[in-house]
Design a protein around this motif. Sequence first.
Motif, PDB file in Angstrom:
ATOM      1  N   ILE A 144       0.875  -1.173   0.000  1.00  0.00           N
ATOM      2  CA  ILE A 144       0.000   0.000   0.000  1.00  0.00           C
ATOM      3  C   ILE A 144       0.911   1.221   0.000  1.00  0.00           C
ATOM      4  O   ILE A 144       1.606   1.486   0.978  1.00  0.00           O
ATOM      5  CB  ILE A 144      -0.943   0.004   1.223  1.00  0.00           C
ATOM      6  N   ILE A 145       0.939   1.893  -1.133  1.00  0.00           N
ATOM      7  CA  ILE A 145       1.882   2.992  -1.324  1.00  0.00           C
ATOM      8  C   ILE A 145       1.627   4.148  -0.355  1.00  0.00           C
ATOM      9  O   ILE A 145       2.571   4.796   0.088  1.00  0.00           O
ATOM     10  CB  ILE A 145       1.875   3.449  -2.802  1.00  0.00           C
ATOM     11  N   ASN A 146       0.375   4.393   0.010  1.00  0.00           N
ATOM     12  CA  ASN A 146       0.061   5.465   0.957  1.00  0.00           C
ATOM     13  C   ASN A 146       0.757   5.236   2.294  1.00  0.00           C
ATOM     14  O   ASN A 146       1.236   6.170   2.924  1.00  0.00           O
ATOM     15  CB  ASN A 146      -1.447   5.556   1.199  1.00  0.00           C
ATOM     16  N   LYS A 147       0.806   3.987   2.722  1.00  0.00           N
ATOM     17  CA  LYS A 147       1.408   3.627   4.000  1.00  0.00           C
ATOM     18  C   LYS A 147       2.925   3.828   3.961  1.00  0.00           C
ATOM     19  O   LYS A 147       3.521   4.331   4.908  1.00  0.00           O
ATOM     20  CB  LYS A 147       1.073   2.173   4.324  1.00  0.00           C
ATOM     21  N   GLU A 148       3.539   3.455   2.858  1.00  0.00           N
ATOM     22  CA  GLU A 148       4.998   3.511   2.751  1.00  0.00           C
ATOM     23  C   GLU A 148       5.517   4.932   2.543  1.00  0.00           C
ATOM     24  O   GLU A 148       6.577   5.283   3.030  1.00  0.00           O
ATOM     25  CB  GLU A 148       5.483   2.604   1.610  1.00  0.00           C
TER      26      GLU A 148
ATOM     27  N   SER B 114      -9.297  13.270   4.578  1.00  0.00           N
ATOM     28  CA  SER B 114      -9.084  14.483   5.379  1.00  0.00           C
ATOM     29  C   SER B 114      -8.861  14.140   6.848  1.00  0.00           C
ATOM     30  O   SER B 114      -8.162  14.844   7.552  1.00  0.00           O
ATOM     31  CB  SER B 114     -10.271  15.435   5.232  1.00  0.00           C
ATOM     32  N   SER B 115      -9.432  13.035   7.305  1.00  0.00           N
ATOM     33  CA  SER B 115      -9.271  12.601   8.685  1.00  0.00           C
ATOM     34  C   SER B 115      -8.147  11.564   8.775  1.00  0.00           C
ATOM     35  O   SER B 115      -8.176  10.548   8.079  1.00  0.00           O
ATOM     36  CB  SER B 115     -10.582  11.986   9.187  1.00  0.00           C
TER      37      SER B 115
ATOM     38  N   GLN C 217      -6.019   5.916   8.517  1.00  0.00           N
ATOM     39  CA  GLN C 217      -5.346   4.755   9.110  1.00  0.00           C
ATOM     40  C   GLN C 217      -6.272   3.540   9.129  1.00  0.00           C
ATOM     41  O   GLN C 217      -5.813   2.418   8.937  1.00  0.00           O
ATOM     42  CB  GLN C 217      -4.842   5.080  10.501  1.00  0.00           C
ATOM     43  N   GLN C 218      -7.566   3.771   9.370  1.00  0.00           N
ATOM     44  CA  GLN C 218      -8.517   2.665   9.337  1.00  0.00           C
ATOM     45  C   GLN C 218      -8.548   2.014   7.957  1.00  0.00           C
ATOM     46  O   GLN C 218      -8.584   0.788   7.846  1.00  0.00           O
ATOM     47  CB  GLN C 218      -9.928   3.147   9.679  1.00  0.00           C
ATOM     48  N   VAL C 219      -8.524   2.831   6.911  1.00  0.00           N
ATOM     49  CA  VAL C 219      -8.551   2.300   5.543  1.00  0.00           C
ATOM     50  C   VAL C 219      -7.279   1.503   5.262  1.00  0.00           C
ATOM     51  O   VAL C 219      -7.334   0.413   4.683  1.00  0.00           O
ATOM     52  CB  VAL C 219      -8.756   3.426   4.512  1.00  0.00           C
ATOM     53  N   GLN C 220      -6.129   2.005   5.682  1.00  0.00           N
ATOM     54  CA  GLN C 220      -4.871   1.268   5.488  1.00  0.00           C
ATOM     55  C   GLN C 220      -4.925  -0.093   6.153  1.00  0.00           C
ATOM     56  O   GLN C 220      -4.592  -1.113   5.545  1.00  0.00           O
ATOM     57  CB  GLN C 220      -3.695   2.063   6.065  1.00  0.00           C
TER      58      GLN C 220
ATOM     59  N   SER D   7     -16.905   6.869   9.127  1.00  0.00           N
ATOM     60  CA  SER D   7     -15.877   5.818   9.087  1.00  0.00           C
ATOM     61  C   SER D   7     -16.493   4.459   8.735  1.00  0.00           C
ATOM     62  O   SER D   7     -15.894   3.675   8.015  1.00  0.00           O
ATOM     63  CB  SER D   7     -15.097   5.750  10.392  1.00  0.00           C
ATOM     64  N   LYS D   8     -17.713   4.192   9.218  1.00  0.00           N
ATOM     65  CA  LYS D   8     -18.375   2.928   8.872  1.00  0.00           C
ATOM     66  C   LYS D   8     -18.677   2.864   7.388  1.00  0.00           C
ATOM     67  O   LYS D   8     -18.486   1.825   6.750  1.00  0.00           O
ATOM     68  CB  LYS D   8     -19.669   2.768   9.672  1.00  0.00           C
ATOM     69  N   LYS D   9     -19.148   3.968   6.823  1.00  0.00           N
ATOM     70  CA  LYS D   9     -19.454   4.004   5.385  1.00  0.00           C
ATOM     71  C   LYS D   9     -18.188   3.839   4.556  1.00  0.00           C
ATOM     72  O   LYS D   9     -18.187   3.171   3.532  1.00  0.00           O
ATOM     73  CB  LYS D   9     -20.129   5.325   5.018  1.00  0.00           C
ATOM     74  N   VAL D  10     -17.101   4.461   5.000  1.00  0.00           N
ATOM     75  CA  VAL D  10     -15.826   4.345   4.283  1.00  0.00           C
ATOM     76  C   VAL D  10     -15.362   2.887   4.280  1.00  0.00           C
ATOM     77  O   VAL D  10     -14.935   2.357   3.252  1.00  0.00           O
ATOM     78  CB  VAL D  10     -14.756   5.276   4.887  1.00  0.00           C
ATOM     79  N   LEU D  11     -15.455   2.216   5.431  1.00  0.00           N
ATOM     80  CA  LEU D  11     -15.010   0.822   5.515  1.00  0.00           C
ATOM     81  C   LEU D  11     -15.915  -0.104   4.694  1.00  0.00           C
ATOM     82  O   LEU D  11     -15.433  -1.047   4.059  1.00  0.00           O
ATOM     83  CB  LEU D  11     -14.928   0.373   6.971  1.00  0.00           C
ATOM     84  N   LYS D  12     -17.224   0.147   4.681  1.00  0.00           N
ATOM     85  CA  LYS D  12     -18.131  -0.655   3.849  1.00  0.00           C
ATOM     86  C   LYS D  12     -17.815  -0.455   2.370  1.00  0.00           C
ATOM     87  O   LYS D  12     -17.831  -1.407   1.585  1.00  0.00           O
ATOM     88  CB  LYS D  12     -19.587  -0.278   4.112  1.00  0.00           C
ATOM     89  N   THR D  13     -17.511   0.784   1.989  1.00  0.00           N
ATOM     90  CA  THR D  13     -17.154   1.072   0.603  1.00  0.00           C
ATOM     91  C   THR D  13     -15.843   0.379   0.243  1.00  0.00           C
ATOM     92  O   THR D  13     -15.715  -0.202  -0.842  1.00  0.00           O
ATOM     93  CB  THR D  13     -17.038   2.591   0.392  1.00  0.00           C
ATOM     94  N   THR D  14     -14.882   0.408   1.160  1.00  0.00           N
ATOM     95  CA  THR D  14     -13.608  -0.279   0.937  1.00  0.00           C
ATOM     96  C   THR D  14     -13.824  -1.784   0.783  1.00  0.00           C
ATOM     97  O   THR D  14     -13.209  -2.421  -0.077  1.00  0.00           O
ATOM     98  CB  THR D  14     -12.634   0.013   2.096  1.00  0.00           C
TER      99      THR D  14
END
Length: 176
Positions: free
Chosen positions: A29-33, A40-41, A46-49, A154-161
């Motif tokens: 995951i390039i964002n992490k590295e 924005s949050s 970090q939850q998405v990573q 955050s729940k919607k973001v994780l469901k979308t992921t």
Amino acid sequence: MVISSCSSIEIFKENTEVPVKKPYSSFVIINKEVGMQGFSSQFIDQQVQIHLQEALEAQGMIYDKSEPELVIRYTSNEDLRKRESTQNYNPYPYWGYRVWDPWMYNPYSSNRNNSSTTSYELLQVIVDFIDQKEDKLLMTLTGVTEVSSHKTKSKKVLKTTDKIIGYFIDEVKSSQ
């Protein structure tokens, strides 16, 4: 009675340079590295990573910084919007087909329109899947949903992921 509305999550496939040819065994995951923030949050980022890494590892893939077969990059569009809704307010009943009734209907009052504005956020989670060896884009998957409150974001973001990862896994399986 509590009425809740839930918005759907739509996934769009875009920007395909090369087709998916094989199952991938390692990823990064390039964002992490690189330390690139996609949301924005910082908390949601970090939850998405973590969620991306755990979901792909659950599929049998290995996180490999040095020589990954698949490079993943994500970002988001978080667009605040407003929706206006109007309701025609008439306190008088429909019974009797609006025949004049001196106790129920006052002909001197007018119907009032109640309009209200609600704020929501149109949220797009955009994930790029890149083939490391060919250095080309396998696909860009964009998940679109509406978020009505900051608590559920955050729940919607994780469901979308989850839906994006599921779509990618289905594409890899169908290419075999």
